[in-house]
Design a protein around this motif. Structure first.
Motif, PDB file in Angstrom:
ATOM      1  N   GLU A   4       0.839  -1.198   0.000  1.00 58.65           N
ATOM      2  CA  GLU A   4       0.000   0.000   0.000  1.00 58.65           C
ATOM      3  C   GLU A   4       0.873   1.247   0.000  1.00 58.65           C
ATOM      4  O   GLU A   4       1.869   1.314   0.704  1.00 58.65           O
ATOM      5  CB  GLU A   4      -0.911   0.020   1.231  1.00 58.65           C
ATOM      6  N   ALA A   5       0.476   2.231  -0.782  1.00 61.19           N
ATOM      7  CA  ALA A   5       1.194   3.504  -0.827  1.00 61.19           C
ATOM      8  C   ALA A   5       0.869   4.316   0.419  1.00 61.19           C
ATOM      9  O   ALA A   5      -0.224   4.222   0.972  1.00 61.19           O
ATOM     10  CB  ALA A   5       0.795   4.279  -2.075  1.00 61.19           C
ATOM     11  N   THR A   6       1.832   5.110   0.857  1.00 62.63           N
ATOM     12  CA  THR A   6       1.627   5.999   1.994  1.00 62.63           C
ATOM     13  C   THR A   6       1.596   7.429   1.490  1.00 62.63           C
ATOM     14  O   THR A   6       2.485   7.860   0.754  1.00 62.63           O
ATOM     15  CB  THR A   6       2.780   5.842   3.009  1.00 62.63           C
ATOM     16  N   PHE A   7       0.552   8.156   1.880  1.00 64.63           N
ATOM     17  CA  PHE A   7       0.408   9.545   1.480  1.00 64.63           C
ATOM     18  C   PHE A   7       0.422  10.413   2.727  1.00 64.63           C
ATOM     19  O   PHE A   7      -0.416  10.256   3.604  1.00 64.63           O
ATOM     20  CB  PHE A   7      -0.897   9.762   0.709  1.00 64.63           C
ATOM     21  N   LEU A   8       1.378  11.310   2.792  1.00 65.26           N
ATOM     22  CA  LEU A   8       1.483  12.223   3.921  1.00 65.26           C
ATOM     23  C   LEU A   8       0.794  13.537   3.563  1.00 65.26           C
ATOM     24  O   LEU A   8       0.793  13.939   2.395  1.00 65.26           O
ATOM     25  CB  LEU A   8       2.948  12.471   4.265  1.00 65.26           C
ATOM     26  N   PRO A   9       0.223  14.239   4.552  1.00 58.15           N
ATOM     27  CA  PRO A   9      -0.382  15.543   4.273  1.00 58.15           C
ATOM     28  C   PRO A   9       0.670  16.473   3.666  1.00 58.15           C
ATOM     29  O   PRO A   9       1.781  16.597   4.188  1.00 58.15           O
ATOM     30  CB  PRO A   9      -0.840  16.040   5.640  1.00 58.15           C
ATOM     31  N   ALA A  10       0.316  17.115   2.562  1.00 56.44           N
ATOM     32  CA  ALA A  10       1.292  17.826   1.741  1.00 56.44           C
ATOM     33  C   ALA A  10       2.035  18.951   2.460  1.00 56.44           C
ATOM     34  O   ALA A  10       3.263  19.045   2.355  1.00 56.44           O
ATOM     35  CB  ALA A  10       0.618  18.368   0.483  1.00 56.44           C
ATOM     36  N   THR A  11       1.334  19.810   3.176  1.00 60.21           N
ATOM     37  CA  THR A  11       2.031  20.936   3.806  1.00 60.21           C
ATOM     38  C   THR A  11       2.955  20.473   4.930  1.00 60.21           C
ATOM     39  O   THR A  11       4.137  20.852   4.944  1.00 60.21           O
ATOM     40  CB  THR A  11       1.028  22.001   4.282  1.00 60.21           C
ATOM     41  N   GLU A 152       2.373   5.359  -9.398  1.00 55.64           N
ATOM     42  CA  GLU A 152       3.268   4.212  -9.375  1.00 55.64           C
ATOM     43  C   GLU A 152       2.680   3.025  -8.628  1.00 55.64           C
ATOM     44  O   GLU A 152       2.921   1.877  -8.981  1.00 55.64           O
ATOM     45  CB  GLU A 152       4.612   4.610  -8.744  1.00 55.64           C
ATOM     46  N   SER A 153       1.879   3.281  -7.608  1.00 52.76           N
ATOM     47  CA  SER A 153       1.311   2.182  -6.822  1.00 52.76           C
ATOM     48  C   SER A 153       0.112   1.543  -7.515  1.00 52.76           C
ATOM     49  O   SER A 153      -0.294   0.444  -7.153  1.00 52.76           O
ATOM     50  CB  SER A 153       0.920   2.662  -5.423  1.00 52.76           C
ATOM     51  N   SER A 154      -0.452   2.219  -8.515  1.00 60.11           N
ATOM     52  CA  SER A 154      -1.625   1.657  -9.197  1.00 60.11           C
ATOM     53  C   SER A 154      -1.246   0.748 -10.353  1.00 60.11           C
ATOM     54  O   SER A 154      -2.102   0.138 -10.973  1.00 60.11           O
ATOM     55  CB  SER A 154      -2.530   2.784  -9.691  1.00 60.11           C
TER      56      SER A 154
END
Length: 155
Positions: A4-11, A152-154
């Protein structure tokens, strides 16, 4: 097995990356975040306090109604202003040599300004971000990182 990809809050992600890439240590530092919002203050506090190569700081989360706010901010090695109120952080609230990150963008009759009284705090701080032009471009960059990660994760 697909990971699973990890997405961090952008700011917050941009703030952490900026600090790390400028060579400023985070581990063991006293960090004060002024602003408890769900988009910046809360996630940034968690990210900086986590046990990780980009964390391990001692984090204090404050807000504009924190009693004796200046007592907290003067202890900060790294001070992050994300309260959304112009002029919240003044020079007398900053530890000499501290890193000051101004995240806020406030629209005034004089133009865009942050939460930090930039000119006076710049005289005390060891390092400071401008508004505009400081954290905003990093937010955009981290949104792009998250977009590439998703693509990339898809596959």
């Amino acid at each position: 097995v697909r990971q699973e990809a990890t997405f961090l809050p952008a700011t917050p992600y941009g703030i952490v990356e900026m600090i790390v890439r400028t060579g400023i240590p985070i581990e063991g530092q006293e960090v004060v975040v002024v602003g408890r919002g769900p988009l910046v203050g809360m996630p940034l506090s968690i990210m900086l306090g986590q046990k990780s190569p980009r964390g391990n700081a001692t984090v204090t989360l404050c807000h504009t109604r924190t009693r004796d706010l200046a007592d907290h901010t003067r202890r900060a090695d790294i001070l992050v202003a994300a309260a959304g109120r112009p002029g919240t952080i003044t020079a007398d609230m900053v530890k000499p040599g501290a890193v000051v990150v101004d995240v806020a963008v406030n629209r005034t009759d004089d133009g865009l300004i942050g939460d930090v009284a930039f000119d006076e705090v710049a005289e005390v701080a060891g390092w400071i971000t401008p508004v505009p032009g400081g954290i905003g471009p990093l937010t955009v960059a981290m949104l792009l990182v998250n977009t590439v990660t998703a693509a990339e994760s898809s596959t």
